[in-house]
Design an enzyme around this catalytic site. Structure first.
Site, PDB file in Angstrom:
ATOM      1  N   LYS A 112      64.707  18.551 109.816  1.00 29.28           N
ATOM      2  CA  LYS A 112      63.403  19.241 110.325  1.00 29.28           C
ATOM      3  C   LYS A 112      62.399  18.186 111.271  1.00 29.28           C
ATOM      4  CE  LYS A 112      63.339  23.006 107.205  1.00 29.28           C
ATOM      5  NZ  LYS A 112      62.683  24.022 106.221  1.00 29.28           N
ATOM      6  N   LYS A 194      75.293  25.316 109.124  1.00 34.35           N
ATOM      7  CA  LYS A 194      75.119  26.368 108.241  1.00 34.35           C
ATOM      8  C   LYS A 194      74.366  27.439 108.906  1.00 34.35           C
ATOM      9  CE  LYS A 194      70.547  24.833 106.720  1.00 34.35           C
ATOM     10  NZ  LYS A 194      69.747  24.490 105.377  1.00 34.35           N
ATOM     11  N   LYS A 197      68.064  30.425 109.174  1.00 34.39           N
ATOM     12  CA  LYS A 197      66.788  31.209 109.798  1.00 34.39           C
ATOM     13  C   LYS A 197      66.371  30.678 111.192  1.00 34.39           C
ATOM     14  CE  LYS A 197      64.576  32.176 105.346  1.00 34.39           C
ATOM     15  NZ  LYS A 197      63.529  31.601 104.415  1.00 34.39           N
TER      16      LYS A 197
END
Ligand code: AMP
Ligand code: TRP
Length: 313
Positions: A112, A194, A197
């Site tokens: 992130k 993966k 979102k």
């Protein structure tokens, strides 16, 4: 006394089939057997920029998703993280025993922060300490999550053990619960990543509110591997992922799935898969509008009261 489970999800982005199969589905399956607490972790969402009004709406919408997925407010406690001040308070105490080095090793932070720790927020860095507080406040025995949270759970255990050693037995050491199948549903567009979102490529994820047409299109366009066989073969990650989804939404055994598609081509496989996913999500999509804001707020208020009383012991 029943053992306790605790889990949560962030009210950001749109929830997808990975969240459902990796986490929510298991919460619902475990809620009869365990004393269950499910949190909407809006403080975690603040680690990346948020518009306050949108965040408030998304927080309420996520409560709706929990209920539509089958979390039963009569059995489980559902609440908003920021309604219980103890989460932030314990975070400070645990931050004082956590080490920079162990937080620097967290892969989610590295992802992130996009390689720039210098510019990353301090909240993003200490995110796992808040998560540890969520779990430890409730003397949690088991934490049902997807594979991507395993490292955060290990840190939680380390912090609890360190605290207990230095200050006396205080916290229950939680175990992680990661499902055998579905713990890491992959992107339909890139099976090395993966389903997420925050993927820029929306075609990679099946969102829980996608309509039947959209779901069919996304599955049709999903990447496949070379070869033709439809089997659970780890070296062919795209088909493995699609077949895992099929297995989880139909409830069939691995063997039944493989037998069902033996001799069939990718086209047939994808259309059966699309149909199965649409059917699987149908009851969820019908229930999503069952709760109006007043009903939700009442459930969350009761949940916060229960959570506060447990957290303050
Ligand atoms: P988040 O949306 O990051 O708050 O995640 C909520 C829950 O969904 C966590 O337990 C995650 O581990 C789980 N989860 C997120 N993405 C996936 C995925 N692609 N496959 C399986 N579980 C996932
Ligand atoms: N970090 C988790 C995620 O991104 C969400 C989360 C916050 C959580 N606190 C938790 C999960 C406590 C389980 C238990 O998915």
């Amino acid at each position: 006394m029943k053992q306790r489970i605790f889990s949560g999800a962030q009210p950001t982005g749109r929830l997808h089939l990975g969240n459902y199969l990796g986490a929510l589905k298991n919460w619902v399956a475990l809620q009869d057997e365990y004393d269950s607490i499910f949190c909407i972790v809006n403080l975690h969402a603040l680690t990346l920029p948020q518009d306050p009004k949108t965040l408030r709406q998304k927080t309420l919408d996520l409560a709706r998703v929990y209920l539509a997925a089958g979390v039963d407010p009569e059995k489980a406690t559902i609440f908003i993280q920021s309604d219980v001040a103890a989460h932030a308070e314990l975070t400070w105490v645990l931050a004082c025993i956590a080490r920079m080095g162990e937080l620097e090793r967290m892969t989610q932070f590295k992802d992130k922060a996009k390689g720039s720790a210098e510019r990353a927020g301090v909240g993003l860095f200490s995110y796992p300490v808040l998560m540890a507080s969520d779990i430890l406040l409730y003397q949690t025995n088991l934490v049902p999550v997807g594979q991507d949270q395993k490292q955060h759970l290990e840190l939680t255990r380390d912090l609890a053990e360190r605290f207990n050693r230095d200050f006396g037995e205080t916290f229950t050491i939680p175990e992680v619960y990661i499902p055998k199948a579905g713990a890491r549903i992959k992107s339909l567009q890139d099976p090395t990543k993966k389903m997420s979102k925050s993927d820029e490529n929306e075609a990679g994820a099946i969102f829980l509110d996608d309509d039947a047409d959209t779901i069919a299109k996304k599955i049709k366009r999903a990447v496949t591997d070379s070869g033709t066989e439809i089997t659970f073969d780890e070296t062919r990650p795209a088909i493995h992922n699609l077949l895992t989804i099929y297995q989880l939404v139909t409830g069939k055994s691995e063997q039944e799935c493989v037998e069902n598609f033996s001799g069939k081509g990718y086209g047939q496989f994808k259309s059966e898969l699309a149909e199965a996913v649409v059917e699987y999500l149908r009851p969820f999509q019908e229930r999503i509008s069952a709760y109006d804001d007043d009903a939700l707020n009442a459930i969350l208020k009761t949940g916060a009261e229960k959570a506060r009383s447990i957290a303050s012991v």
